[in-house]
Design an enzyme around this catalytic site. Structure first.
Site, PDB file in Angstrom:
ATOM      1  N   LYS A  43      39.600  46.600 -12.567  1.00 26.22           N
ATOM      2  CA  LYS A  43      39.820  47.413 -11.778  1.00 26.22           C
ATOM      3  C   LYS A  43      40.893  47.272 -10.718  1.00 26.22           C
ATOM      4  CE  LYS A  43      36.899  44.114 -11.143  1.00 26.22           C
ATOM      5  NZ  LYS A  43      36.040  43.790 -12.326  1.00 26.22           N
TER       6      LYS A  43
ATOM      7  N   ILE B 129      26.388  50.008 -14.984  1.00 27.50           N
ATOM      8  CA  ILE B 129      26.196  51.268 -14.663  1.00 27.50           C
ATOM      9  C   ILE B 129      27.167  52.410 -15.167  1.00 27.50           C
ATOM     10  CG2 ILE B 129      25.641  52.733 -12.496  1.00 27.50           C
ATOM     11  CD1 ILE B 129      25.280  50.118 -11.055  1.00 27.50           C
TER      12      ILE B 129
ATOM     13  N   GLY C 192      29.757  47.397 -13.154  1.00 24.79           N
ATOM     14  CA  GLY C 192      29.236  46.525 -14.481  1.00 24.79           C
ATOM     15  C   GLY C 192      28.706  47.620 -15.377  1.00 24.79           C
TER      16      GLY C 192
ATOM     17  N   GLY D 288      28.371  40.490 -14.988  1.00 23.63           N
ATOM     18  CA  GLY D 288      27.621  39.622 -15.714  1.00 23.63           C
ATOM     19  C   GLY D 288      27.975  40.105 -17.181  1.00 23.63           C
TER      20      GLY D 288
ATOM     21  N   GLU E 164      32.870  33.104  -7.711  1.00 29.07           N
ATOM     22  CA  GLU E 164      34.094  32.687  -8.070  1.00 29.07           C
ATOM     23  C   GLU E 164      34.408  31.418  -7.548  1.00 29.07           C
ATOM     24  OE1 GLU E 164      35.747  33.743 -10.677  1.00 29.07           O
ATOM     25  OE2 GLU E 164      34.642  35.799 -10.854  1.00 29.07           O
TER      26      GLU E 164
ATOM     27  N   LYS F  98      37.490  49.174  -6.593  1.00 29.73           N
ATOM     28  CA  LYS F  98      36.517  49.739  -7.170  1.00 29.73           C
ATOM     29  C   LYS F  98      36.321  51.335  -6.484  1.00 29.73           C
ATOM     30  CE  LYS F  98      33.906  45.839  -9.231  1.00 29.73           C
ATOM     31  NZ  LYS F  98      33.005  44.844  -8.782  1.00 29.73           N
TER      32      LYS F  98
ATOM     33  N   GLY G  24      27.197  29.231  -9.775  1.00 29.29           N
ATOM     34  CA  GLY G  24      28.098  30.186 -10.860  1.00 29.29           C
ATOM     35  C   GLY G  24      27.738  31.672 -10.345  1.00 29.29           C
TER      36      GLY G  24
HETATM   37  N1  HSE Z   1      33.198  39.849  -9.112  1.00 34.59           N
HETATM   38  C1  HSE Z   1      32.475  40.981  -9.274  1.00 34.59           C
HETATM   39  C2  HSE Z   1      31.330  41.102  -8.243  1.00 34.59           C
HETATM   40  C3  HSE Z   1      32.132  41.433 -10.637  1.00 34.59           C
HETATM   41  O1  HSE Z   1      30.775  40.047  -7.561  1.00 34.59           O
HETATM   42  O2  HSE Z   1      30.497  41.942  -8.122  1.00 34.59           O
HETATM   43  C4  HSE Z   1      33.161  41.913 -11.385  1.00 34.59           C
HETATM   44  O3  HSE Z   1      33.709  43.161 -10.561  1.00 34.59           O
END
Ligand code: HSE
Length: 436
Positions: A105, A136, A134, A302, A190, A205, A187
């Protein structure tokens, strides 16, 4: 059976999910497509780490050129992320006549115009379902199934990391930094969570959703974005007392030839379905003139959900290749030459309800001072609470307003913050009550 050959750039978490999906569900995909999707090359700087999937070592390379320029590759999946070298790789693959599937994105929000124009010129497709929400299927829904609708608004909970943190802050009354640390240890966030928690990922997005819904080119820098690092557990608790949940919301509304485009912590009514979107789940809510309100909900990140979206795009392109009609559907739902350029309204021009919290000394007349200034700026109070002060401490004053102009709210707060009786910088959070 015909074979469609795929090259993968980036063998990380999502890449591993794609390999797994294409292996585990190979029969199903072939049955549905009437062709085989064959993974022909995988490029990554690291080709030695065990990802827990069996891959023929002959497929692995550290040289991206073998994917981008490989004669036998039909579709390139870009899962490197970030701007460079992803942009150069994608443009070169397009020049070489490869179709592109990407989850990137950030790349498309900033360089989409260039990439989509190159794709149109080379008659190849760029699909990016995995880039928003993700698993969807929101992008194809907007482009295809909802294609006749004129959209009034699009709202989204689009970042799983932020939604997870806010959900835990709500459920446990925990502080932001405490939950973030825990999320990183587990986890869920990030190691460098800046793009997520500061709202940048959500704004990327939103940029794509706006472009798709309103058929407009996007000036990413004009999208207002404010993350959740300044949100306190206290405000979440007070919000609940007023009947609201706090979410990091992406908001875009069409308004007489212009649009609002903003990402910020937002209070929404507890009874609205968006308030029930918890943890790492995402949701997108659209209002079209014919379909009315539509809400899509699911796992926003995920390995498996994102791989599901990537593979759906592979199959869509595969069907077009089989039908001899590549580039059937323009990337943004309309051909680049018919895209408009809608102006994004400045934040000072927006009208919203507001949650305001002040820390004031507990003495007669304080409330009159504050409400007097709000009144002068045409800000009407809808309700108010003054929770018990702790012995000797400042007293919190929490006010919910009726709709007001943001410019006025900012000016009023700047004036209120100058009062001797107001002890800390005041806090404001926007409210979206009118969601249906
Ligand atoms: N890092 C994003 C989130 C997922 O936490 O939703 C990838 O777009």
């Amino acid at each position: 059976m015909k074979e469609i050959r795929i090259g993968l750039l980036g063998f990380g978490t999502i890449g591993t999910g794609v390999v797994k999906a294409l292996q585990n569900n190979a029969e199903l995909v072939s049955q549905r497509l009437g062709a085989r999707l064959t993974l022909a090359k995988i490029a990554d700087l690291d080709i030695t780490t065990d990802r827990g999937v069996k891959v023929d070592p002959a497929l692995l390379t550290t040289n991206a050129e073998e994917v981008i320029s490989g004669d036998d590759i039909d579709i390139v999946i870009e899962l490197i992320g970030g701007y460079e070298p992803a942009r150069s790789f994608v443009l070169k693959a397009i020049e070489n006549g490869k179709h592109i599937v990407t989850a990137n994105k950030a790349l498309l929000a900033l360089h989409g115009e260039e990439i989509f124009a190159a794709a149109a010129a080379n008659r190849v497709e760029v699909l990016f379902e995995a880039s928003v929400g993700g698993g969807i299927p929101v992008i194809s829904a907007i482009k295809e199934n909802l294609g006749v609708n004129s959209f009034a608004s699009v709202f989204g909970i689009l970042n799983g990391t932020c939604n997870y943190i806010l959900t835990r802050m709500t459920d446990e009354g925990a502080d932001f930094s405490e939950v973030l640390k825990d999320a990183q240890a587990n986890g869920y966030a990030e190691a460098d969570p800046t793009f997520d928690i500061e709202g940048v990922d959500t704004a990327h997005k939103l940029a794509l959703l706006i472009s798709l819904c309103f058929g407009t080119k996007i000036d990413f820098d004009a999208i207002y974005s404010e993350g959740i690092s300044g949100v306190s557990a206290l405000d979440i608790q007070y919000a609940r007392q007023f009947g609201y949940a706090l979410k990091l919301l992406a908001i875009s509304k069409y308004d007489a030839g212009r649009i609002e485009a903003r990402v910020h912590p937002t209070m929404i009514p507890l009874q609205h379905p968006l308030a029930d979107v918890s943890g790492v789940f995402n949701a997108v809510r659209l209002v079209g003139d014919f379909v009315g309100p539509v809400m899509l909900y699911g796992r926003g990140a995920g390995m498996e959900p994102t791989a599901s979206a990537v593979c759906g795009d592979l199959m869509a392109i595969g069907r077009n290749i089989l039908a001899g009609g590549a580039s059937r559907s323009p990337a943004m739902g309309c051909p680049p030459e018919t895209m408009s350029t809608l102006e994004i309204k400045g934040m000072e021009e927006i009208v919203s309800q507001y949650y305001l919290r002040f820390a004031a000394t507990d003495q007669p007349g304080v409330l009159a001072h504050i409400s007097g200034i709000l009144g002068r700026y045409d800000i009407s109070i809808a309700s108010m609470i003054q929770p018990e002060r702790k012995a000797g401490g400042p007293v919190p004053i929490v006010i919910m307003t009726h709709e007001a102009l943001e410019k006025n709210v900012r000016s009023a707060l700047a004036e209120i913050d100058q009062l001797d009786v107001v002890l800390n910088k005041s806090c404001f959070i926007r409210i979206e009550s009118d969601l249906d």
